[in-house]
Each structure stands twice: as structure tokens, then as C-alpha cells.
Design an enzyme around this catalytic site. Sequence first.
Site, short mmCIF file in Angstrom:
data_model
loop_
_atom_site.label_atom_id
_atom_site.label_comp_id
_atom_site.label_asym_id
_atom_site.label_seq_id
_atom_site.Cartn_x
_atom_site.Cartn_y
_atom_site.Cartn_z
N CYS A 115 12.60 3.24 -12.65
CA CYS A 115 12.86 3.69 -11.03
C CYS A 115 13.46 5.40 -10.91
O CYS A 115 12.40 5.81 -10.57
CB CYS A 115 13.38 2.27 -10.41
SG CYS A 115 13.80 3.49 -8.79
N CYS A 125 9.53 5.56 -9.27
CA CYS A 125 10.05 5.84 -8.03
C CYS A 125 10.93 6.94 -6.69
O CYS A 125 10.94 7.55 -6.36
CB CYS A 125 10.81 4.20 -7.19
SG CYS A 125 10.76 2.59 -7.52
N LYS A 182 8.74 9.86 -7.94
CA LYS A 182 8.34 9.72 -6.51
C LYS A 182 8.12 10.04 -5.47
O LYS A 182 7.14 10.89 -5.00
CB LYS A 182 7.22 8.21 -7.20
CG LYS A 182 5.97 8.21 -5.99
CD LYS A 182 5.89 7.54 -6.29
CE LYS A 182 6.35 6.20 -5.82
NZ LYS A 182 6.47 4.95 -5.27
N TYR A 192 -1.65 0.85 -6.27
CA TYR A 192 -0.51 1.78 -5.21
C TYR A 192 -0.48 3.29 -6.52
O TYR A 192 0.00 4.07 -5.88
CB TYR A 192 0.64 0.93 -4.80
CG TYR A 192 1.58 0.38 -5.85
CD1 TYR A 192 2.64 1.29 -6.35
CD2 TYR A 192 1.46 -0.59 -6.67
CE1 TYR A 192 3.74 1.29 -6.95
CE2 TYR A 192 2.80 -0.61 -7.80
CZ TYR A 192 3.32 0.37 -7.70
OH TYR A 192 4.29 -0.37 -8.61
N GLU A 209 -1.18 6.66 -4.72
CA GLU A 209 -0.21 7.32 -4.31
C GLU A 209 -0.02 8.83 -4.78
O GLU A 209 0.35 10.02 -4.53
CB GLU A 209 1.44 6.64 -4.89
CG GLU A 209 1.59 5.42 -3.82
CD GLU A 209 2.96 5.15 -4.67
OE1 GLU A 209 3.99 4.09 -3.77
OE2 GLU A 209 3.56 5.31 -5.77
N HIS A 223 9.85 2.64 23.89
CA HIS A 223 8.99 3.73 24.42
C HIS A 223 9.22 4.87 23.89
O HIS A 223 10.31 5.73 24.52
CB HIS A 223 8.29 4.01 25.16
CG HIS A 223 6.74 3.98 26.12
ND1 HIS A 223 5.61 3.57 25.75
CD2 HIS A 223 6.88 5.06 26.98
CE1 HIS A 223 5.22 4.94 26.55
NE2 HIS A 223 6.28 4.92 27.14
N GLU A 243 6.15 0.36 19.34
CA GLU A 243 6.25 -0.25 19.77
C GLU A 243 4.88 -1.21 20.09
O GLU A 243 4.75 -2.55 20.59
CB GLU A 243 6.43 0.22 21.06
CG GLU A 243 4.96 1.47 21.22
CD GLU A 243 5.25 2.09 22.67
OE1 GLU A 243 5.60 1.18 23.94
OE2 GLU A 243 5.12 3.41 22.69
#
Length: 452
Positions: free
Chosen positions: A43, A48, A51, A178, A182, A435, A440
Site C-alpha cells: 500500500c 495505494c 498510485k 482495477y 487505473e 443541491h 443528490e
Amino acid sequence: MTDFDYDLFVIGGGSGGVRAARVAAATGAKVALAEEYRMGGTCVIRGCVPKKLMVFASEYHEMFADARAYGWDVEDGQFDWTRFRGKLHAELDRLEDVYRRLLDGSGVEIVDSRATLADPHTVKFTDGSTKSAKHILIATGARPQPPDMKGAELGISSNDIFNLDALPKSILIVGGGYIACEFACILHGLGVAVTQFYRGAQILRGFDDEARGLVSEEMQQRGVDLHLGTNVFEMEKRDAGVWIKATNGTEGTFDHVMFATGRAPNTDGMGLAEAGVELGRQGQIVVDDYSQTKVPSIFAIGDVTNRVQLTPVAIREAMAFVETVFQGNPTKVDHKLVPSAIFTQPEMGTVGLSEEAAREIEPVDIYCTSFKPMQQSFAGRTDRVLMKLVVSKATRKVLGCHIVSPQAGEMIQLVGIAIKMGATKEDFDRTVAVHPTISEELVTMREPVRSA
């Protein structure tokens, strides 16, 4: 008075191993940890963290274009890989030092060496010396697994990207998970001509079909040259780079070929089988719900067990291990409803069941909307986002949520809390919308678009 040198010996200095060592030491246990490479594991050092910093860097090109659309007088400029890489490595050095100081401050003894098992209570180091421990925790993670094909040694892995002397002008990324997706987005954003091969019918296998379909479309629209149903058949080194021939008969030459075709648990040559530890078909350590192997003194957590390969899950497993072994409170890790994010462009956030998985279990209603977000639409871009809820017909519980959008990772973290609590569609409906926001839409979808 113990007969062992340590109450706990941890092999592996990644997020899971470090957390287990620190928390166990806080209970008064005598703890040591061995790491053969750099503290921080996948990581922090090669996953992680670097990256995500590259993701941030890669997003500025679109930001400059958007800024001009919003009236700012800015130029694109040039990306300086050498400058960025220097700062990146400095940050990783800082984080590794943090990990070491945390361990030292917790009273954990650090052993900078490869450690293997000599027997169920003994670890052996590279210099031949040994230490004994009442409990041994394996947290050695996983590594990229190159494909079994001629010329595979010419390729690089995601680990190598962070150390390149220069950004390539062109790259072929092989894989559709992934990590592949990525890095395809990251490198494209940094100005690299990216081609991606995936042998399957659609990228991101295992994720919701509708969501991954939109990610695929948006990646291609941005300029990633994605070829589905395609794999590398041959490759060889040539003066101009790495030449490849694809299964569809096409040929090409690239500065680099990166394989992101799977990961293998780091269990080779560790003496695990000899000590009686059961290994699975992929080399993973087989453990029970309490992360214990068939050898009572040996436990394993994180990617080396091939359960859920995510850093926060490894940390949860570490905490449960300490609670079970050192606090006398047997604790299982709940691997259900784990939120996750894929840092493609656009991002994808997901928690719970996909539409495909849910309808195999029970009848469901699908609430879904896709639209052009205000910020990008004003800038003249055609980007689309997706908000999707998978709802049980019987209980009205939200079984899954899938978001494809800028900042999807931030959104899914909060949605994950509601779904983990068992929120129903009506709970979402009773929540007043914020909003104007993209998110939303999660609380304004009134009618299902279909039932399955």
C-alpha cells in the site's frame, strides 16, 4: 516466565503486519517484526499511496482545459516526470520512516531481514540465526504475477511504474482488473499513448455490469485504446521497443508492455508447508474465521490469505487477531459489505451486491440514473455519471450501490455506512437532497427502472 523469545513474531511490514505488531505490543506482549524490503508494504511503497498521488497528477490536464472553459487564462504546461518522481519517492521515504517510528515507539523490535519458518514456533533469518515465538503472524502480502508466456520477462509490472527513469511515449497494458484500468487512465492523463488489451468481454470482471460498462466507455472516449477479447500472443525485444503480436492478428511496438494479469500470495520458500500450514491452489495461506491456520501457533492476515485484498481489510484482520489472541475475546472479521473504490477516470465506487449477483439470490428492484454532471457539462465535455441502487423487493433493503463519477470513492464511503446499517430504499427517500450535487441523485430516484 516464557520459554519463547517473543510472545508474537510478525513476518511482513505492511499495513496489516505493522498494525498487529503495534496493537499487540500495547497489550504488554513482547513483539518483533521482520521485513525484508521496505516498511509499509504494497500500500505505502508500491500501491495505494503512490498510485493515488499519480492519479492526482494525471487529472490536471483535464483541469486546465476545464479552467479555460470557465474563463481562466491558463496554459496546459508540460508534465515533468523527473520532478514528480523525486517528490513521490521523498514522500514514500517519509511514510516509511513514520511506520518505523510508530513501531519503535510501540516497543516493537524491528528485524531488517527476510524471515522464514523453521518450525511452528521458530523463525529463521537470512544470516542463519533463529528466534522463537509463542505466536507467529504471516503478513507478507502478494506480488504481481506475470503471465506464463514466452517473452513475459520483457514486460514490467505496476511495481516498476514508480521507478521509471522517464515516462514512455507509448505503453501496452495487458489486463482488465482495477490495477490495469487505473494505470491506463493515469498514464493517459500524463500524456502517454495507452493501449490496453483484455482477453475478456468487458473490463473490471466481478463488478456491476452497468457500472463497468460506463467506465469502459468513458475510458475509450478519453483516448485509451482499449481492445476487448484480445491478448498478447507473441512478444520480443526490438530496437524500437517491445514488439507484440495480438491474438486478433494485429502487431505493434511499444516503449513498454505492462502486465496487470493477477497477483500471487508471497508464500514461496517460506517453509509454510513444511511447518504444516495448508496452502490453497493459488498459494494462499488457508485460515479460519479467526485468521488461524491449521497450525495453532501460526496465523495469517491480509493479501497472503487471498480473502479480500484491500488495505483496510488487512488492518481490520490485524485488529481482530490481536483481540482474539492477546485480549481473550475471539473476534471474527466481517468481510461482507466492504466498500471499495477504483481510481479510474471517472472513478467507480461500489458496496454490496451487483445487480447480476443480487438477482441470483432474490427478486430486486433497480433504481438507476445516468446524466451529464453540471461541472463537466458547462466545460463542454460529454462525460456521464451513473448512480445505481440495487434494492430487495421483499425487505426493501438496499443490497448494493454503484457509483461512476468524479469523487465516487468519497461518496461510497458514506453510502457504505448506511448500507452496513441495513438502510432501506425508504430511508434513502426520507433523506433530503443536498443541491446542487451529483450525489443528490442517490436520494431522489423514486421509481425503479426495472425489476430483476
